[in-house]
Write a protein that holds these residues in place. Sequence first.
Motif, PDB file in Angstrom:
ATOM      1  N   ALA A 234       3.941   5.389   3.340  1.00 10.55           N
ATOM      2  CA  ALA A 234       2.973   6.475   3.486  1.00 10.55           C
ATOM      3  C   ALA A 234       3.685   7.809   3.647  1.00 10.55           C
ATOM      4  O   ALA A 234       4.668   7.904   4.388  1.00 10.55           O
ATOM      5  CB  ALA A 234       2.065   6.217   4.685  1.00 10.55           C
ATOM      6  N   THR A 235       3.150   8.821   2.946  1.00  9.50           N
ATOM      7  CA  THR A 235       3.710  10.164   3.000  1.00  9.50           C
ATOM      8  C   THR A 235       2.592  11.173   3.186  1.00  9.50           C
ATOM      9  O   THR A 235       1.638  11.184   2.404  1.00  9.50           O
ATOM     10  CB  THR A 235       4.484  10.494   1.706  1.00  9.50           C
TER      11      THR A 235
ATOM     12  N   ALA B 166       0.868  -1.174   0.000  1.00 11.36           N
ATOM     13  CA  ALA B 166       0.000   0.000   0.000  1.00 11.36           C
ATOM     14  C   ALA B 166       0.904   1.223   0.000  1.00 11.36           C
ATOM     15  O   ALA B 166       1.695   1.424   0.923  1.00 11.36           O
ATOM     16  CB  ALA B 166      -0.905   0.004   1.218  1.00 11.36           C
ATOM     17  N   THR B 167       0.802   2.020  -1.063  1.00 12.96           N
ATOM     18  CA  THR B 167       1.557   3.258  -1.172  1.00 12.96           C
ATOM     19  C   THR B 167       0.553   4.397  -1.067  1.00 12.96           C
ATOM     20  O   THR B 167      -0.347   4.521  -1.907  1.00 12.96           O
ATOM     21  CB  THR B 167       2.328   3.330  -2.506  1.00 12.96           C
ATOM     22  N   LEU B 168       0.682   5.196  -0.022  1.00 15.66           N
ATOM     23  CA  LEU B 168      -0.322   6.195   0.320  1.00 15.66           C
ATOM     24  C   LEU B 168       0.307   7.578   0.394  1.00 15.66           C
ATOM     25  O   LEU B 168       1.341   7.746   1.039  1.00 15.66           O
ATOM     26  CB  LEU B 168      -0.955   5.844   1.671  1.00 15.66           C
TER      27      LEU B 168
ATOM     28  N   THR C 236       7.486   2.285   5.914  1.00 22.92           N
ATOM     29  CA  THR C 236       8.212   3.531   5.705  1.00 22.92           C
ATOM     30  C   THR C 236       7.199   4.661   5.785  1.00 22.92           C
ATOM     31  O   THR C 236       6.250   4.698   4.996  1.00 22.92           O
ATOM     32  CB  THR C 236       8.919   3.553   4.340  1.00 22.92           C
ATOM     33  N   LEU C 237       7.383   5.561   6.747  1.00 16.94           N
ATOM     34  CA  LEU C 237       6.440   6.655   6.965  1.00 16.94           C
ATOM     35  C   LEU C 237       7.172   7.986   6.971  1.00 16.94           C
ATOM     36  O   LEU C 237       8.208   8.125   7.628  1.00 16.94           O
ATOM     37  CB  LEU C 237       5.727   6.485   8.307  1.00 16.94           C
TER      38      LEU C 237
ATOM     39  N   SER D 250      10.213   9.273   9.348  1.00 17.06           N
ATOM     40  CA  SER D 250      10.664  10.653   9.330  1.00 17.06           C
ATOM     41  C   SER D 250       9.471  11.535   9.652  1.00 17.06           C
ATOM     42  O   SER D 250       8.430  11.443   8.999  1.00 17.06           O
ATOM     43  CB  SER D 250      11.236  11.006   7.945  1.00 17.06           C
ATOM     44  N   ALA D 251       9.606  12.375  10.675  1.00 14.34           N
ATOM     45  CA  ALA D 251       8.482  13.210  11.097  1.00 14.34           C
ATOM     46  C   ALA D 251       8.993  14.567  11.555  1.00 14.34           C
ATOM     47  O   ALA D 251      10.177  14.733  11.847  1.00 14.34           O
ATOM     48  CB  ALA D 251       7.707  12.527  12.218  1.00 14.34           C
ATOM     49  N   GLY D 252       8.073  15.523  11.621  1.00 10.24           N
ATOM     50  CA  GLY D 252       8.424  16.875  12.049  1.00 10.24           C
ATOM     51  C   GLY D 252       7.377  17.404  13.009  1.00 10.24           C
ATOM     52  O   GLY D 252       6.546  16.658  13.522  1.00 10.24           O
TER      53      GLY D 252
END
Length: 172
Positions: free
Chosen positions: A47-48, A27-29, A68-69, A88-90
Amino acid sequence: AGTLTAATMTSTSTAATTMNTDSDAAATLTSAADMVIEAAAATTIIATSTGGSITATANDPVAATSVTLTAKDEISIDLEAAATATISAGGTTASDINDALGDTLTSLSLSGNATSHTFDITDSEGVASITITGDQDVTVVASAADLELLDTQLSLVDNSSAVSTLRLGTSS
């Protein structure tokens, strides 16, 4: 009739978006706003969220072994089957990474996405390897009691060009 073996979904809406798929493979979201993942059967999730946070419902992603998020803001997710995850988050709200049923998640790769960021892994008792990358400050909050119970010592690799901090505590 067959099973859905891959799903690619994109939302350009600036409103919060729920991404729901019954794919039992990838699933690519992608979302331009906050994203809720509902992908219980997906074994791979990429997911991005370019404009907000990523969260997952209580039973998702139960089957994902590869995760991978990337989010502009925080990520809050339970990872029941994943042994490794790249996140990876901010934003200023800490991300909560939980291995849900315990000890399946053993390796994390973490980075701040355009801002410094804190990752709370106190509910990820089995994490024994953390790699920090990127050019943003990253703080990892881990439970000292959980680290003491590991079969091996914690491996912390800092490949970043910024400040990385491991904080032992009970929550962020």
